[in-house]
Design a protein around this motif. Sequence first.
Motif, PDB file in Angstrom:
ATOM      1  N   UNK A   1      27.486  90.968  43.492  1.00  0.00           N
ATOM      2  CA  UNK A   1      28.570  90.833  42.421  1.00  0.00           C
ATOM      3  C   UNK A   1      27.615  91.121  41.148  1.00  0.00           C
ATOM      4  N   UNK A   2      27.968  91.944  40.265  1.00  0.00           N
ATOM      5  CA  UNK A   2      27.310  92.642  39.029  1.00  0.00           C
ATOM      6  C   UNK A   2      27.954  91.698  38.123  1.00  0.00           C
ATOM      7  N   UNK A   3      26.977  90.670  37.576  1.00  0.00           N
ATOM      8  CA  UNK A   3      27.628  90.072  36.498  1.00  0.00           C
ATOM      9  C   UNK A   3      27.921  90.549  35.009  1.00  0.00           C
ATOM     10  N   UNK A   4      27.380  91.830  34.825  1.00  0.00           N
ATOM     11  CA  UNK A   4      27.469  92.389  33.591  1.00  0.00           C
ATOM     12  C   UNK A   4      28.974  93.169  33.579  1.00  0.00           C
ATOM     13  N   UNK A   5      29.055  94.092  34.611  1.00  0.00           N
ATOM     14  CA  UNK A   5      30.280  94.877  34.829  1.00  0.00           C
ATOM     15  C   UNK A   5      31.411  94.133  35.699  1.00  0.00           C
TER      16      UNK A   5
ATOM     17  N   UNK B   1      24.373  88.959  41.721  1.00  0.00           N
ATOM     18  CA  UNK B   1      24.344  88.015  42.688  1.00  0.00           C
ATOM     19  C   UNK B   1      24.528  88.342  43.957  1.00  0.00           C
ATOM     20  N   UNK B   2      23.830  87.660  44.928  1.00  0.00           N
ATOM     21  CA  UNK B   2      23.947  88.186  46.458  1.00  0.00           C
ATOM     22  C   UNK B   2      22.856  88.111  47.111  1.00  0.00           C
ATOM     23  N   UNK B   3      22.700  88.579  48.104  1.00  0.00           N
ATOM     24  CA  UNK B   3      23.715  89.532  48.724  1.00  0.00           C
ATOM     25  C   UNK B   3      24.892  88.482  49.617  1.00  0.00           C
ATOM     26  N   UNK B   4      26.083  89.251  49.747  1.00  0.00           N
ATOM     27  CA  UNK B   4      27.233  88.617  50.478  1.00  0.00           C
ATOM     28  C   UNK B   4      27.375  89.396  51.648  1.00  0.00           C
ATOM     29  N   UNK B   5      28.019  88.625  52.668  1.00  0.00           N
ATOM     30  CA  UNK B   5      28.350  89.491  53.957  1.00  0.00           C
ATOM     31  C   UNK B   5      29.477  90.462  53.794  1.00  0.00           C
ATOM     32  N   UNK B   6      30.692  89.940  52.925  1.00  0.00           N
ATOM     33  CA  UNK B   6      31.791  90.736  52.689  1.00  0.00           C
ATOM     34  C   UNK B   6      32.081  90.993  51.089  1.00  0.00           C
ATOM     35  N   UNK B   7      32.788  92.179  51.136  1.00  0.00           N
ATOM     36  CA  UNK B   7      33.317  92.285  49.550  1.00  0.00           C
ATOM     37  C   UNK B   7      34.215  91.217  49.035  1.00  0.00           C
ATOM     38  N   UNK B   8      34.805  90.531  49.786  1.00  0.00           N
ATOM     39  CA  UNK B   8      35.827  89.439  49.341  1.00  0.00           C
ATOM     40  C   UNK B   8      34.669  88.311  48.791  1.00  0.00           C
ATOM     41  N   UNK B   9      33.710  87.817  49.782  1.00  0.00           N
ATOM     42  CA  UNK B   9      32.783  87.005  49.155  1.00  0.00           C
ATOM     43  C   UNK B   9      32.022  87.202  47.785  1.00  0.00           C
TER      44      UNK B   9
ATOM     45  N   UNK C   1      33.047  89.396  45.625  1.00  0.00           N
ATOM     46  CA  UNK C   1      34.174  89.437  44.284  1.00  0.00           C
ATOM     47  C   UNK C   1      34.538  87.969  43.709  1.00  0.00           C
ATOM     48  N   UNK C   2      34.203  86.732  44.714  1.00  0.00           N
ATOM     49  CA  UNK C   2      34.582  85.524  44.400  1.00  0.00           C
ATOM     50  C   UNK C   2      33.050  84.768  44.158  1.00  0.00           C
ATOM     51  N   UNK C   3      32.129  85.542  43.832  1.00  0.00           N
ATOM     52  CA  UNK C   3      30.655  84.807  43.468  1.00  0.00           C
ATOM     53  C   UNK C   3      30.835  83.812  42.564  1.00  0.00           C
ATOM     54  N   UNK C   4      31.441  84.179  41.464  1.00  0.00           N
ATOM     55  CA  UNK C   4      31.369  83.251  40.149  1.00  0.00           C
ATOM     56  C   UNK C   4      31.924  81.976  40.473  1.00  0.00           C
TER      57      UNK C   4
ATOM     58  N   UNK D   1      31.685  76.345  42.012  1.00  0.00           N
ATOM     59  CA  UNK D   1      32.052  75.128  42.989  1.00  0.00           C
ATOM     60  C   UNK D   1      30.624  74.627  43.418  1.00  0.00           C
ATOM     61  N   UNK D   2      29.822  75.131  43.749  1.00  0.00           N
ATOM     62  CA  UNK D   2      28.533  74.496  44.309  1.00  0.00           C
ATOM     63  C   UNK D   2      27.770  73.709  43.476  1.00  0.00           C
ATOM     64  N   UNK D   3      27.659  74.367  42.271  1.00  0.00           N
ATOM     65  CA  UNK D   3      27.337  73.750  41.097  1.00  0.00           C
ATOM     66  C   UNK D   3      27.749  72.146  40.567  1.00  0.00           C
ATOM     67  N   UNK D   4      29.063  72.422  40.678  1.00  0.00           N
ATOM     68  CA  UNK D   4      29.906  71.017  40.564  1.00  0.00           C
ATOM     69  C   UNK D   4      29.635  69.968  41.890  1.00  0.00           C
ATOM     70  N   UNK D   5      29.475  70.541  43.050  1.00  0.00           N
ATOM     71  CA  UNK D   5      29.145  69.592  44.104  1.00  0.00           C
ATOM     72  C   UNK D   5      27.664  69.156  44.000  1.00  0.00           C
ATOM     73  N   UNK D   6      26.695  69.955  43.770  1.00  0.00           N
ATOM     74  CA  UNK D   6      25.417  69.544  43.413  1.00  0.00           C
ATOM     75  C   UNK D   6      25.079  68.597  42.324  1.00  0.00           C
TER      76      UNK D   6
END
Length: 62
Positions: free
Chosen positions: A5-9, A25-33, A35-38, A43-48
């Motif tokens: 996931x490109x955070x600029x574009x 950001x990545x790598x991710x196994x799927x395109x859907x993952x 695209x949901x990177x942010x 969610x992970x930051x909130x959990x931590x």
Amino acid sequence: MAYWYNIQTKQVETDENRSRNDDVMGPYDTEAEASNAIASAHEKTEQWDAEDRAWEGENSED
């Protein structure tokens, strides 16, 4: 194939067209993952943060 996931574009990229590391950001196994990177990162930051607060509460000297 890995997805990024490109955070600029705000676009999903593959290994074939990936931008420089500072922009992705990545790598991710799927395109859907990818695209949901942010949202996933948020969610992970909130959990931590919640875990940190709980740990600090358990170890306070009050």
